[in-house]
Design an enzyme around this catalytic site. Structure first.
Site, PDB file in Angstrom:
ATOM      1  N   LYS A 502       0.864  -1.206  -0.080  1.00  0.00           N
ATOM      2  CA  LYS A 502       0.086  -0.054   0.085  1.00  0.00           C
ATOM      3  C   LYS A 502       0.843   1.380   0.203  1.00  0.00           C
ATOM      4  CE  LYS A 502      -2.035  -1.511   3.979  1.00  0.00           C
ATOM      5  NZ  LYS A 502      -3.199  -1.694   3.684  1.00  0.00           N
ATOM      6  N   LYS A 508      -0.414   4.295   8.247  1.00  0.00           N
ATOM      7  CA  LYS A 508      -0.384   2.781   7.576  1.00  0.00           C
ATOM      8  C   LYS A 508       0.345   2.088   8.520  1.00  0.00           C
ATOM      9  CE  LYS A 508      -2.452   4.084   3.086  1.00  0.00           C
ATOM     10  NZ  LYS A 508      -3.658   3.337   3.040  1.00  0.00           N
ATOM     11  N   THR A 610      -8.632  -1.154   0.709  1.00  0.00           N
ATOM     12  CA  THR A 610      -9.270  -2.097  -0.299  1.00  0.00           C
ATOM     13  C   THR A 610      -8.319  -3.383  -0.677  1.00  0.00           C
ATOM     14  OG1 THR A 610      -8.562  -0.492  -2.145  1.00  0.00           O
ATOM     15  CG2 THR A 610     -10.932  -0.784  -1.475  1.00  0.00           C
TER      16      THR A 610
HETATM   17  C1  26Q Z   1      -5.817  16.724  -1.973  1.00  0.00           C
HETATM   18  C2  26Q Z   1      -5.285  17.871  -1.903  1.00  0.00           C
HETATM   19  C3  26Q Z   1      -4.098  18.168  -2.616  1.00  0.00           C
HETATM   20  C4  26Q Z   1      -3.525  17.514  -3.208  1.00  0.00           C
HETATM   21  C5  26Q Z   1      -3.886  16.117  -3.184  1.00  0.00           C
HETATM   22  C6  26Q Z   1      -4.889  15.671  -2.418  1.00  0.00           C
HETATM   23  C7  26Q Z   1      -5.311  14.179  -2.233  1.00  0.00           C
HETATM   24  C8  26Q Z   1      -4.899  13.151  -3.164  1.00  0.00           C
HETATM   25  C9  26Q Z   1      -5.155  11.908  -2.961  1.00  0.00           C
HETATM   26  C10 26Q Z   1      -6.060  13.714  -1.200  1.00  0.00           C
HETATM   27  C11 26Q Z   1      -6.331  12.384  -0.870  1.00  0.00           C
HETATM   28  C12 26Q Z   1      -5.870  11.593  -2.118  1.00  0.00           C
HETATM   29  C13 26Q Z   1      -6.232   9.949  -1.803  1.00  0.00           C
HETATM   30  C14 26Q Z   1      -7.192   9.439  -0.838  1.00  0.00           C
HETATM   31  C15 26Q Z   1      -7.191   8.061  -0.653  1.00  0.00           C
HETATM   32  O1  26Q Z   1      -6.685   7.264  -1.644  1.00  0.00           O
HETATM   33  N1  26Q Z   1      -7.973   7.589   0.155  1.00  0.00           N
HETATM   34  C16 26Q Z   1      -8.212   6.131   0.231  1.00  0.00           C
HETATM   35  O2  26Q Z   1      -9.581   5.937  -0.406  1.00  0.00           O
HETATM   36  C17 26Q Z   1      -9.778   4.519  -0.422  1.00  0.00           C
HETATM   37  C18 26Q Z   1     -10.952   4.202  -1.360  1.00  0.00           C
HETATM   38  O3  26Q Z   1     -12.131   4.640  -0.511  1.00  0.00           O
HETATM   39  C19 26Q Z   1      -9.936   3.969   1.004  1.00  0.00           C
HETATM   40  O4  26Q Z   1      -9.981   2.418   0.964  1.00  0.00           O
HETATM   41  C20 26Q Z   1      -8.838   4.316   1.883  1.00  0.00           C
HETATM   42  O5  26Q Z   1      -8.804   3.869   2.977  1.00  0.00           O
HETATM   43  C21 26Q Z   1      -8.459   5.618   1.593  1.00  0.00           C
HETATM   44  O6  26Q Z   1      -7.315   5.942   2.351  1.00  0.00           O
END
Ligand code: 26Q
Length: 779
Positions: A502, A508, A610
């Site tokens: 992951k 994590k 997931t």
């Molecule tokens: C936000 C603002 C600026 C730049 C980047 C971001 C950003 C980018 C990616 C914020 C969050 C993410 C990714 C989040 C993510 O992958 N969350 C995961 O989502 C999965 C699907 O629901 C869950 O299984 C995970 O637990 C969760 O961490």
């Protein structure tokens, strides 16, 4: 060109034509979901298409006639690197399940030319190199640009002038297993019309690179412009498609559901209202009310994060500068929300008991401290809000969004994540498919994964267990071969394969995994005769380029690799292996080979996870905390088939609610074994294994985090030391239980049999019923 290469070219052209015929034949049926996401990680398009074509399809017949293997054809393709991790992969699983179940869906995403980096390991570190998923000329063979759906989006530049950008969608079909199709609309930048003084580069960067962490102000502006471009283009696409069907904006909610996949697409809300007010409802007295009514019936929002610091809040000044009119609309939404809440506080029309307090009102504000809280705007506006696992949703309801939940008690619901079994079981693991089919004597389980439950009785049968073991061994050989080729590390297949794959993130807790490995190593050094079942600790994952601590943990894993694998005193009992560049493709080799699935996040931090599901359906047994969807996996398989450890979410949250109540130093001082492992980070044991000399303090930052805290945060923010003992104990119990191969295999088969609930087919079905309000099975 060799003959095979020629055949591959022919087949690629045929496949392309086949895909094009799919996107041309999609009827626009109400209600179509437009799943809008900053990320999608579908893996190879060729693989996705092949896996869902019927056995007797003419294309597969040609492929067989030309004697081209699936692998050769897949090798000729690249995977769109349009995401970071779980969020992007979930989008792909949901798209595939919607296609297969004939749920009308468009996935709207940015088309970054530079997607997520490829991870290389050099001198014991992660190095980020650009991932070239596009051809030299910037095209992708399996995409279809559609000028007729191009949309103009606009911004105000810092120079004061307006910039217009033409966004062109490139369509990539995701073909379902029964002839349905989800279309990805991947937006790229076409023309940029900008005043001479404007920061043109910023707008050209809209489709350049995917962000994974916040950067400087200019970086933030680019990310904001990216989110806005996606939002504007998607809203305009939906409107265009309304008129295409002879309808108007008034029919938008009946025709489309705009799904906001995490707050990255929240700007769709003010953008829709803006476009309605300024272009479609001009001159109407009731314009705002009409626009608001349309918006509240069109949008739904899914939250993927619990952690406060990860919730998007954009500075008001930045919005004001780049999109003044949109900003005005957000201010108006906030004003109306406050007005409504004031009534609640003062007159309690909803009859809340106790009435809404002023503190609760303040906790819900969209604009506070000069920042726009995107999630709050979504919750206030959308007709449905959901979390992605039951525990996650409960925490949202009871803690993070408590006031909202009190006020809008039916709005927040849960839709537990799922993964596509067609990719991660049927396609990735033909041996497992055969195993299941041999047991069940039929293949109807492929259409309905809940039928896997009929495998349960086979968990009790010796023959099935033997077959399972054979299959597992074959798959371990495949992974071992891959690891040998890519990393030069030998993994004996009679070792337990203990896997954590992951993104690297402190919550994590790959660091907890490392401390457990260090402890075992030290114990073995002291007593080489120590009785443990030989185990290979396999890790993989990328760390955000600027995430120093996460990158250090990768360095720690690589250091342990050298320390342990080269030491004949211990390498007959334990080995460590970091698999380079974890991605959708090598994931399909990793899951089927795994005995132990490590799901060890601090309880209450992982929204769902997931990979836990992909391991489960492959027959791995989970070693985990009661966090995210692990809770539901535990509920499905029970104590006997899952190993739990660690603080529960209530305990973690109780500590967090009382600063100073958790004292990791006390644990460190009172537990010699723990102290020994933690001290190893700085005492020189690892020194000689580090690639670059003279860095004795390399891991001091990690040591410091655990005992003193960094950047003003409390020590051991993620309760690594608190969970160390129970993790170690659960691992040793598991390590011992592995020897009873009948019992182990029984539990593994039970995991497969009970994994049906975690199919994204079920997730999509839930979304249809609870969120999208689409009658399921209506084709
Ligand atoms: C936000 C603002 C600026 C730049 C980047 C971001 C950003 C980018 C990616 C914020 C969050 C993410 C990714 C989040 C993510 O992958 N969350 C995961 O989502 C999965 C699907 O629901 C869950 O299984 C995970 O637990 C969760 O961490």
């Amino acid at each position: 060109m060799t003959e095979t290469q020629l055949h591959i070219e022919t087949l690629r052209a045929q496949l392309r034509a086949l895909m094009e015929s799919y996107i041309q034949n999609i009827p626009c049926t109400p209600r179509t979901v437009i799943y809008t996401s900053m990320e999608i990680l579908p893996g190879s398009t060729v693989a996705n298409t092949l896996m869902n074509l019927a056995e007797e399809s003419p294309f597969l017949q040609t492929l067989r006639e030309l004697k081209v293997t699936y692998d050769d054809l897949i090798q000729s393709d690249t995977a769109p690197a349009l995401g970071n991790g779980g969020l992007g992969r979930l989008t792909a699983c949901i798209g595939e399940s919607a296609a297969t179940q004939n749920v009308p869906m468009i996935v709207s995403v940015p088309r970054h030319t530079q997607g997520l980096f490829r991870q290389k390991l050099e001198n014991g570190r992660q190095v980020e190199v650009p991932d070239q998923w596009l051809n030299e000329d910037g095209t992708y063979f399996f995409e279809f640009p559609r000028q007729e759906y191009a949309q103009w989006v606009s911004f105000r530049d810092d120079c004061g002038g307006f910039v217009k950008v033409k966004m062109v969608p490139c369509l990539i079909p995701m073909i379902g297993a029964t002839g349905g199709c989800t279309t990805i609309y991947a937006w790229k930048v076409g023309t940029v019309l900008a005043p001479v003084a404007a920061n043109r580069e910023r707008y050209l960067r809209i489709d350049r690179q995917l962000y994974c962490e916040d950067s400087d102000d200019e970086g933030k502006k680019v990310r904001l412009v990216q989110e806005s471009a996606l939002s504007q283009a998607t809203v305009r696409l939906a409107i265009q498609k309304c008129y295409e069907q002879g309808k108007t904006v008034m029919d938008l909610p009946e025709l489309f559901c705009l799904h906001i996949n995490d707050t990255h697409a929240s700007l769709m809300i003010p953008e829709l209202i803006r476009i309605l007010l300024d272009e479609y409802l001009v001159g109407r007295d009731d314009a705002w009310d009409v626009a608001w009514d349309i918006a509240t019936r069109t949008f739904v929002y899914t939250n993927h994060t619990i952690m406060k610091e990860a919730l998007e809040k954009w500075p008001l000044w930045m919005l004001q500068q780049l999109m003044p009119r949109t900003c005005q609309i957000i201010v108006e939404i906030d004003r109306r929300m406050v007005e409504r809440m004031e009534r609640e506080v003062q007159a309690n029309p909803s009859g809340l008991n106790p009435p809404l307090s002023r503190e609760e009102l303040d906790s819900m504000r969209i604009i506070a401290d000069g920042r726009v809280h995107m999630a709050h705007m979504d919750i206030f506006t959308a007709c449905s809000v959901n979390g992605v696992a039951r525990l996650h949703t409960d925490i949202l309801k009871e803690r993070e969004l408590k006031a909202f939940h009190r006020l809008m008690s039916t709005k927040i619901c849960n839709v537990t994540n799922g993964v596509t079994h067609r990719k991660f079981l049927v396609f990735a693991n033909p041996e497992e498919r055969k195993f299941i089919t041999d047991c069940l004597k039929q293949e109807d389980w492929i259409e309905d994964m809940t039928r896997l439950e009929t495998l349960l009785p086979f968990a009790e049968e010796e023959q099935a267990r033997q077959d399972f073991l054979k299959m597992r061994k074959a798959r371990k050989e495949v992974l071992a071969q891959y690891v040998k080729e890519t990393r030069g590390i030998a993994l004996p297949v009679d070792f337990i394969f203990d896997v954590q794959v992951k993104r690297f993130h402190m919550y994590k807790r790959q660091l907890l995994n490392c401390l457990r490995i260090i402890d075992l190593y030290l114990s073995l050094k002291k007593d080489p005769a120590l009785d443990i079942t030989p185990t290979a600790f396999i890790l993989a994952g990328k760390a955000a380029a600027g995430y120093r601590q996460a990158k250090l943990v990768i360095e720690l894993v690589l250091t342990l690799e050298k320390l342990i694998n080269d030491d004949p005193e211990v390498n007959g009992k334990i080995r460590v292996c970091f698999i380079e560049n974890y991605n959708v493709s090598n994931a399909m080799k990793i899951f089927p080979a795994t005995d132990i699935s490590e799901q060890i996040s601090t309880a209450s931090t992982e929204a769902s996870g997931t990979s836990n599901m992909k391991f489960m359906l492959s027959g791995a047994i989970t070693l985990g905390t009661l966090d995210g969807a692990n809770v539901e996996i535990h509920e499905a398989v029970g104590d006997e088939s899952m190993y739990l450890f660690g603080l529960r979410s209530e305990e973690v949250m109780a500590y967090q609610a009382k600063p100073g109540s958790y004292d990791p130093r006390k644990l460190y001082e009172s537990n010699a074994r723990l102290r020994r492992a933690v001290d190893t980070l700085i005492d020189g044991t690892l020194l000689r294994e580090m690639p670059a000399p003279g860095e004795s303090d390399r891991f001091e930052e990690l040591y410091h985090e655990l005992l003193y805290g960094l950047d003003g945060n409390p020590a051991d923010q993620y309760f690594v030391l608190a969970d160390f003992e129970s993790y170690r104990e659960a691992f040793l119990r598991m390590n011992h239980d592995y020897r009873d191969s009948s019992k182990w295999t029984r539990n593994a088969i039970r995991n497969i049999a009970l994994s049906g609930f975690f199919s994204s087919d079920r997730t999509v079905k839930d979304y249809c019923e609870k969120v999208w309000k689409i009658s399921f099975g209506n084709q």
